[in-house]
Design an enzyme around this catalytic site. Structure first.
Site, mmCIF file in Angstrom:
data_model
loop_
_atom_site.group_PDB
_atom_site.id
_atom_site.type_symbol
_atom_site.label_atom_id
_atom_site.label_comp_id
_atom_site.label_asym_id
_atom_site.label_seq_id
_atom_site.Cartn_x
_atom_site.Cartn_y
_atom_site.Cartn_z
ATOM 1 N N HIS A 81 -2.188 -5.479 1.546
ATOM 2 C CA HIS A 81 -3.490 -6.123 1.355
ATOM 3 C C HIS A 81 -3.239 -7.507 0.793
ATOM 4 C CE1 HIS A 81 -7.527 -7.023 -0.131
ATOM 5 N NE2 HIS A 81 -6.928 -7.452 -1.223
ATOM 6 N N ASN B 13 -2.270 0.051 6.802
ATOM 7 C CA ASN B 13 -1.731 -1.192 7.358
ATOM 8 C C ASN B 13 -0.771 -1.924 6.405
ATOM 9 O OD1 ASN B 13 -3.652 -2.035 5.553
ATOM 10 N ND2 ASN B 13 -4.762 -3.367 6.961
ATOM 11 N N LYS C 114 0.820 -1.216 0.000
ATOM 12 C CA LYS C 114 0.000 0.000 0.000
ATOM 13 C C LYS C 114 0.863 1.280 0.000
ATOM 14 C CE LYS C 114 -3.980 -2.178 2.242
ATOM 15 N NZ LYS C 114 -5.041 -2.017 3.264
ATOM 16 N N GLU D 10 -9.696 -10.084 -7.826
ATOM 17 C CA GLU D 10 -8.609 -9.118 -7.618
ATOM 18 C C GLU D 10 -7.433 -9.308 -8.578
ATOM 19 O OE1 GLU D 10 -7.652 -9.415 -3.463
ATOM 20 O OE2 GLU D 10 -9.533 -8.481 -2.844
ATOM 21 N N TYR E 287 -12.162 -2.015 -4.270
ATOM 22 C CA TYR E 287 -12.738 -2.287 -2.945
ATOM 23 C C TYR E 287 -14.269 -2.251 -2.954
ATOM 24 C CZ TYR E 287 -8.281 -2.199 -0.370
ATOM 25 O OH TYR E 287 -7.037 -2.486 0.139
HETATM 26 P P1 CMP Z 1 -7.408 -4.663 3.414
HETATM 27 O O1 CMP Z 1 -6.829 -5.999 3.668
HETATM 28 O O2 CMP Z 1 -6.834 -3.877 2.288
HETATM 29 O O3 CMP Z 1 -8.988 -4.798 3.199
HETATM 30 C C1 CMP Z 1 -9.857 -3.720 3.398
HETATM 31 C C2 CMP Z 1 -9.190 -2.571 4.084
HETATM 32 O O4 CMP Z 1 -10.058 -1.684 4.717
HETATM 33 C C3 CMP Z 1 -8.315 -3.094 5.221
HETATM 34 O O5 CMP Z 1 -7.204 -3.772 4.720
HETATM 35 C C4 CMP Z 1 -8.026 -1.809 5.951
HETATM 36 O O6 CMP Z 1 -6.996 -1.053 5.319
HETATM 37 C C5 CMP Z 1 -9.357 -1.109 5.791
HETATM 38 N N1 CMP Z 1 -10.199 -1.280 6.973
HETATM 39 C C6 CMP Z 1 -10.745 -2.389 7.436
HETATM 40 N N2 CMP Z 1 -11.453 -2.167 8.546
HETATM 41 C C7 CMP Z 1 -11.348 -0.852 8.761
HETATM 42 C C8 CMP Z 1 -11.858 0.002 9.746
HETATM 43 N N3 CMP Z 1 -12.634 -0.465 10.738
HETATM 44 N N4 CMP Z 1 -11.538 1.297 9.673
HETATM 45 C C9 CMP Z 1 -10.768 1.761 8.658
HETATM 46 N N5 CMP Z 1 -10.250 0.996 7.686
HETATM 47 C C10 CMP Z 1 -10.534 -0.296 7.747
#
Ligand code: CMP
Length: 137
Positions: A115, A112, A9, A126, A49
């Site tokens: 993904h 984070n 990311k 995806e 997404y």
């Molecule tokens: P990812 O694995 O990319 O899948 C969906 C993404 O949404 C997740 O990682 C986070 O980056 C984001 N995400 C999931 N839950 C939350 C949340 N409660 N608040 C903000 N972002 C979230």
């Protein structure tokens, strides 16, 4: 053999962590089937997404994912989907196990670092979102 889609990311790309993150997957026996660095605009991030379109974090997540370049890759291996998820750690870095990518490099539940597809069904959406059949080896 299973394939999964991984994204490094914008937060992790900005911190120059591309090589470090890729090597963690390779060291765990996963092979790179496809790989590229791209910029995903807001509209493309929303399409990627789309399953989260009704979640409160959809706008913020897609703003973040389009704030800078990302690296997308298809990884292949036995149980690749669950293996990648284990190497990444829990979605929220504060709940991720020690030694996982998100524990080491994630800033928050949104920023984070990585993904990974959460199921075979997600991977089937995806991987072709970013790669044509000719680009997947
Ligand atoms: P990812 O694995 O990319 O899948 C969906 C993404 O949404 C997740 O990682 C986070 O980056 C984001 N995400 C999931 N839950 C939350 C949340 N409660 N608040 C903000 N972002 C979230």
């Amino acid at each position: 053999m299973e394939k999964t889609l991984v994204i490094i990311k914008p937060d992790a790309v900005k911190k120059n962590l591309i090589g470090e993150i890729i090597s963690r997957f390779e060291k765990n026996g996963l092979r790179i089937s496809a790989l590229k660095k791209i910029y995903m605009n807001k509209k493309q991030a929303k399409g990627f997404y789309i399953v989260h379109k009704d979640r409160p974090f959809y706008e913020s997540l897609t703003d973040f994912m389009s704030e800078g370049p990302i690296v997308v890759m298809a990884l292949e291996g036995e149980d690749a989907i669950s293996k990648v998820r284990k190497i990444m750690g829990a979605t929220n870095p504060s709940q991720a196990d020690a030694g996982t990518i998100r524990k080491d490099f994630g800033e928050s539940i949104e920023r984070n670092a990585v993904h990974g597809s959460d199921s075979a069904q997600s991977a089937a959406y995806e991987i072709p979102y970013f790669f044509s059949a000719l680009e997947i080896l």
